[in-house]
Design an enzyme around this catalytic site. Structure first.
Site, PDB file in Angstrom:
ATOM      1  CG  ASN A 101     -26.138  -4.409 -46.883  1.00 50.65           C
ATOM      2  OD1 ASN A 101     -25.847  -5.589 -46.945  1.00 50.65           O
ATOM      3  ND2 ASN A 101     -26.980  -3.949 -45.981  1.00 50.65           N
ATOM      4  CD  GLU A 416     -25.663 -11.735 -48.107  1.00 48.32           C
ATOM      5  OE1 GLU A 416     -26.262 -10.639 -48.053  1.00 48.32           O
ATOM      6  OE2 GLU A 416     -24.720 -12.031 -47.364  1.00 48.32           O
ATOM      7  CG  HIS A 418     -29.644  -9.386 -48.737  1.00 45.07           C
ATOM      8  ND1 HIS A 418     -29.069  -8.924 -47.578  1.00 45.07           N
ATOM      9  CD2 HIS A 418     -30.971  -9.184 -48.572  1.00 45.07           C
ATOM     10  CE1 HIS A 418     -29.999  -8.468 -46.754  1.00 45.07           C
ATOM     11  NE2 HIS A 418     -31.161  -8.620 -47.338  1.00 45.07           N
ATOM     12  CD  GLU A 469     -28.814 -10.876 -44.818  1.00 46.69           C
ATOM     13  OE1 GLU A 469     -29.446 -10.133 -44.046  1.00 46.69           O
ATOM     14  OE2 GLU A 469     -27.763 -10.517 -45.367  1.00 46.69           O
ATOM     15  CD  GLU A 539     -25.834 -11.090 -39.799  1.00 47.35           C
ATOM     16  OE1 GLU A 539     -26.369  -9.969 -39.908  1.00 47.35           O
ATOM     17  OE2 GLU A 539     -25.470 -11.782 -40.775  1.00 47.35           O
ATOM     18  CE1 TYR A 540     -26.065  -9.956 -28.621  1.00 48.44           C
ATOM     19  CE2 TYR A 540     -24.837 -11.404 -30.073  1.00 48.44           C
ATOM     20  CZ  TYR A 540     -24.982 -10.777 -28.852  1.00 48.44           C
ATOM     21  OH  TYR A 540     -24.053 -10.960 -27.861  1.00 48.44           O
ATOM     22  CG  HIS A 542     -25.986  -3.471 -37.065  1.00 43.81           C
ATOM     23  ND1 HIS A 542     -25.655  -2.176 -37.389  1.00 43.81           N
ATOM     24  CD2 HIS A 542     -25.784  -4.203 -38.178  1.00 43.81           C
ATOM     25  CE1 HIS A 542     -25.275  -2.123 -38.650  1.00 43.81           C
ATOM     26  NE2 HIS A 542     -25.338  -3.344 -39.154  1.00 43.81           N
TER      27      HIS A 542
END
Length: 980
Positions: A101, A416, A418, A469, A539-540, A542
């Site tokens: 991830n 990204e 991250h 991110e 994003e919400y 999950h």
């Protein structure tokens, strides 16, 4: 043929493009209008005589040790395999699938990447496989693998201009033709084009592409997904005449007298260009002679129908020369921000969205046109009207289909970083994005995103997104400035929250709590830039495993405040690897030296796009019409759409069989009260299902049940227990003709559940593990005058409890009364249920209750109905098995072998029902679907089970959906055996 390969481009920080053509709009030319009109978007790039698609079988050589790739490559001496293009080589047996991830697959030292040597020891402090702790790991036999592709192409006329277009290559590519180096590209999801004019010869030509696993640009492509490589999107060879077009653009602007449409083209020579806008009774053409390679026509005062996702009205636009016609479709619409409200065509909208990755369990990043169309049609069927292209530009076809089908797009940059957060201490998102040395790399990406998709910025694309991110802010500021110079659209970028920028044109966050969202609505957030502009949850909810729970609460807030725009669920589809036996694997199953387990299995839809309960839940939450019972025959109708009035027909279907149909004329985002005749209660239940039909499509878009009254009968009259009912070894045993039919399970009382993916906290702690360490000890068994009483001591790592079970005879079967008493320890209990075992031949299930998987914080998506199914239907096919299949609000349930039926009936109040083909204890150790081996039929009648929440990545279970044992809890129900 011999080639001298470039050995530095992929790791030379100063190099991210060599001989790469300037970015331009994606389009497919045809020889004339008739041919352009004859093809659908899905076929456009494959049917034009001016474009040759180079997809198909290519030669391929994989170098697992990059040092073995010769600098002097003689393709005649190489033993090539065959590989289909487009594809990802990890999904074709080269290397292995690798899911991680947040972290990079190599040591974090930007811009340095591994070159020809083994990947060295790597530091990180965050990962699902290791938890939160600083550590060094040795990757083992990991290298910067290389794949060499070869394809022969036949050319009839070498004098013509030819451009080769690669729509997607990961991570980078060096291109060679006929022994010569042509160019280099980074930016996996951006189009890379090279001019082959003069490099091709009539007849046989050799094209070679060298792809490295990683390049400097990999630092900017640290997205949450399987890390794949290869030529994963289409390859096109374009043949261009001197009188063809190089680039096209379109811009719409609303003015007091109507819309103005500006069409422009860049030409290869100063030629005449005919521009046309046509559709819905409108047709205008202007012919312009190009000057210095540019032609432009302005159509003013256009009386057009505006585009929106509910009614996606499109107009044809044509760019025509003597040898070429480019046909596009365009919508006329406005996007603006007034104070803190996001407006489309001057109206408030609520974005009912989802995040969409390019993912296919058999092909990785590669998606066919049919796959892309399927995903967009699935969105429409499930009331999803917004897609965030997480976290890179999609195949251009997706945007064309979004224009046509009516889907709003948040078009995201391929960015990204991250890993900057997880692979250094102190952690920060900002290391690369705030480093000016990287600015040119960032600018190349955002420029190529915008230029490719600029025409779509008039229609489905309603926001640009700088990436994901990656923190900020120096380089993100530069990208923002570029977009604002070229486009009036708002710019989104959630990760600005991690630097002093906080937000750009819209405020944005990931996985906020409902309280945080409420405080934005009230303009009470500490971050000032979340209070003074529209707010978007990029994003919400999950959607990992069972869930997402408590999602409705967000929409209560969204509808209450104009500044709340809506959001995009994370995410649409589970990422996984499909095997030939039909099984799926996820992170860690392929020998990855670092991984994030099943964190990739986080979609509303399973990999085959079959819907999970989460998808059905979101279809319900995103419904266009909501109905609330006010009192008596008064019902409040809420139109959640932005542009539709009178479009939806409501059928009020009462459980007594009566029905009322009406078509409310409620204005968008307003409420009105309607009067509907009430039905009559049946068996204590008075309920209505409101079925909403879209009169345009004819499709049923939602079912919403309103329960006005529900009464459950008290215990019937007592009588002695029959002789075929007994208690043996502390368990209830019911026989028929001397044969045991149903008995208390070995683990007869459940105070735990097998952890869902959401039963974790922010530190990756399993919140169920202390409850699953449960032991049962029978304290006493006593036969009473009217039955039996059994006292059991239950101990887990959270406390000590006593359960007193009594079994008494009634006219309707055995009355089971179970009382749970806390002796010491935690008041919080995840579950209280009694479990019974039957042989697996008892496979036919009947029940009356919620007609699908439901928990206390996610149940309204399924009406209370009579359901007939099998035991297998009572659990969900999660890729990682876990607690699933609960049914709320049940009044009766039965299982049958076709001859004998065991009935469980509620007493006093409904129960929650779980039926599984294995024990909950066995479920604890299951990792994949193949582990789900049936050992019987297990029925659990529950007083309660706590909610689900979204603890895997977001808020856990809210207090109102937890159970606290402040006083004894009583569960009561009947069991009886009947003839089937």
């Amino acid at each position: 043929m011999k080639y001298r390969l470039n050995t530095t481009n992929y790791h030379d920080f100063a190099t991210f493009a060599v001989n790469k053509l300037p970015a331009r709009s994606y389009f497919i030319p045809y020889p004339g209008r008739a041919a352009a009109d004859a093809v659908a978007p899905k076929q456009k790039r494959y049917a034009s005589p001016k474009v040759q698609c180079l997809n198909g079988e290519w030669d391929f050589k994989f170098y697992p040790r990059p040092a073995e790739l010769p600098v002097e490559l003689d393709t005649d001496a190489v033993h090539f395999d065959k590989l289909d293009v487009p594809s990802c080589w990890q999904f074709r047996g080269y290397d292995k699938p690798f899911y991680v991830n947040i972290r990079y697959q190599f040591p974090y030292k930007p811009p340095v990447i591994p070159t020809t040597g083994k990947v060295s020891r790597t530091f990180s402090w965050l990962g699902c496989d290791t938890g939160i702790r600083p550590q060094w790991k040795v990757p083992g036999e990991e290298y910067n693998f290389v794949g060499v592709y070869r394809r022969f192409i036949e050319i009839d006329d070498a004098d013509k201009r030819r451009i080769v277009s690669f729509l997607g290559v990961a991570s980078c590519m060096d291109l060679y033709v006929n022994g010569f180096f042509i160019g280099y590209s980074e930016g996996a999801h951006n189009t890379a084009e090279f001019d082959l004019t003069g490099k091709l010869k009539s007849g046989h030509n050799e094209l070679v592409v060298v792809v490295h696993r990683w390049c400097n640009g990999t630092y900017l492509e640290d997205q949450d997904m399987f890390r794949n490589n290869g030529i994963f999107r289409d390859v096109l060879l374009r043949t261009e005449e001197p009188t063809d077009l190089w680039d096209i653009d379109a811009k719409t602007e609303k003015k007091p007298d109507g819309y103005t449409l500006t069409l422009s083209a860049q030409t290869l020579s100063d030629i005449d260009v005919a521009f046309t806008v046509k559709g819905h009774g409108l047709e205008q053409t202007a012919t312009v002679t190009a000057r210095n390679g540019t032609a432009q026509a302005v159509f003013a005062g256009l009386d057009v129908t505006e585009w929106n996702a509910e009614v996606p009205t499109l107009y044809n636009i044509y760019y025509e020369t003597a040898t070429s016609c480019v046909k596009e479709k365009i919508g006329f619409r406005t996007v603006e921000i007034k104070q803190d409200v996001f407006l489309l065509n001057g109206r408030k909208i609520k974005l009912k969205g989802v995040n969409h990755h390019d993912t296919d369990a058999a092909n990785g990043y590669t998606m066919s046109p049919d796959d892309i169309e399927r995903d967009m049609l699935v969105c429409k069927r499930f009331n999803i009207d917004t897609v965030r292209t997480s976290h890179y530009p999609p195949d251009p076809l997706l945007l064309e289909l979004a224009d046509e089908l009516g889907i709003y797009i948040v078009d995201e940059n391929d960015l990204e970083t991250h890993g900057t957060f997880a692979m250094q201490l102190p952690p920060t998102y900002n290391s690369i994005s705030n480093d000016p040395k990287w600015e040119s790399h960032y600018m190349d990406r955002i420029m190529r995103l915008y230029q490719r998709d600029k025409i779509r910025g008039n229609t489905s694309v309603i926001m640009w997104s700088l990436g994901n991110e990656a923190g900020g802010y120096h380089n993100t500021d530069a990208m923002y400035d570029y977009l604002k110079q070229h486009s009036p659209l708002p710019v989104h970028y959630e990760s600005a929250i991690h630097c002093k920028r906080q937000a750009y044109d819209v405020g944005s966050e990931m996985y906020p709590s409902v309280k945080m969202v409420h405080n934005v609505g009230e303009k009470r957030r500490k971050q000032a830039r979340l209070n003074d502009r529209p707010y978007f949850m990029c994003e919400y909810a999950h959607a990992m495993g069972v869930g997402p729970g408590n999602t409705e609460a967000y929409w209560q807030e969204i509808y209450n405040y104009d500044n709340l725009m809506g959001g995009c669920v994370w995410e649409m589809v589970d990422h996984a690897v499909l095997h030939t036996d039909g099984s799926y694997t996820y992170g860690g199953d392929h020998g990855e030296w670092e991984h994030d387990r099943n964190f990739c299995v986080d979609g509303l839809f399973y990999p085959d796009r079959s819907p999970s309960t989460g998808a059905k839940l979101m279809r319900f939450i995103y419904r266009p019409i909501r109905v609330v019972h006010v009192s008596g025959g008064q019902f409040e109708v809420f139109n959640t759409t932005a542009f539709s009035t009178g479009r939806y027909r409501l059928a009020f279907r009462w459980n007594d069989g009566s029905k009322t149909i009406l078509t409310p004329q409620t204005a968008p985002l307003t409420k009105e009260t309607v009067t509907v005749p009430l039905g009559r209660a049946v068996d204590g239940l008075l309920a209505v299902i409101v079925e909403t039909t879209d009169t345009v499509t004819g499709q049923i878009v939602s079912e919403e049940q309103l329960v006005l009254a529900q009464e459950v009968a008290a215990a019937p009259a007592m009588k002695p227990l029959p002789g075929d009912v007994a208690v043996e070894k502390g368990r209830l045993v019911c026989r028929k003709s001397g044969v045991v039919v149903v008995a208390g399970a070995d683990e007869g009382t459940l105070l735990y559940r097998a952890p869902t993916d959401n039963d974790v906290d922010a530190m990756f702690h399993n919140l169920m593990v202390l409850y699953t360490r449960q032991t049962e000890e029978t304290v006493s068994t006593q036969q009473t005058a009217d039955g039996w009483q059994v006292v059991t001591k239950i101990t887990n790592k959270r406390g000590h409890y006593m359960v007193t079970d009594t079994y008494k005879g009634t006219d309707s079967g055995v009355l089971v009364t179970s009382v749970l008493h806390r002796v010491s320890g935690s008041q919080e209990i995840p579950r209280f249920g009694k479990t019974f075992r039957l042989d697996e031949v008892f496979d036919a299930v009947h029940y009356v209750g919620r007609s699908g998987e439901s928990y206390c914080d996610m149940k309204d998506q399924f009406p209370i109905r009579a359901v007939d199914c099998t035991v297998a239907d009572m659990t969900e096919p999660n890729l990682r098995p876990q607690e699933s299949g609960n049914r709320m609000d049940c009044t009766v349930a039965s299982v049958s072998d076709g001859k004998t039926c065991v009935v469980f009936e509620a007493v006093g109040r409904p129960f929650e029902l779980g039926i599984k083909p294995y024990t909950d204890r066995a479920l604890l150790s299951m990792k994949h679907r193949r582990d789900e081996v049936r050992t019987g039929t297990y029925v659990t009648i529950q007083a309660f089970q706590q909610g689900i929440g979204t603890g895997a990545c977001g808020p856990g279970v809210m207090p109102e959906f937890k159970y606290h044992l402040k006083e004894d809890c009583t569960l009561q129900f009947l069991i009886r055996i009947e003839e089937a």
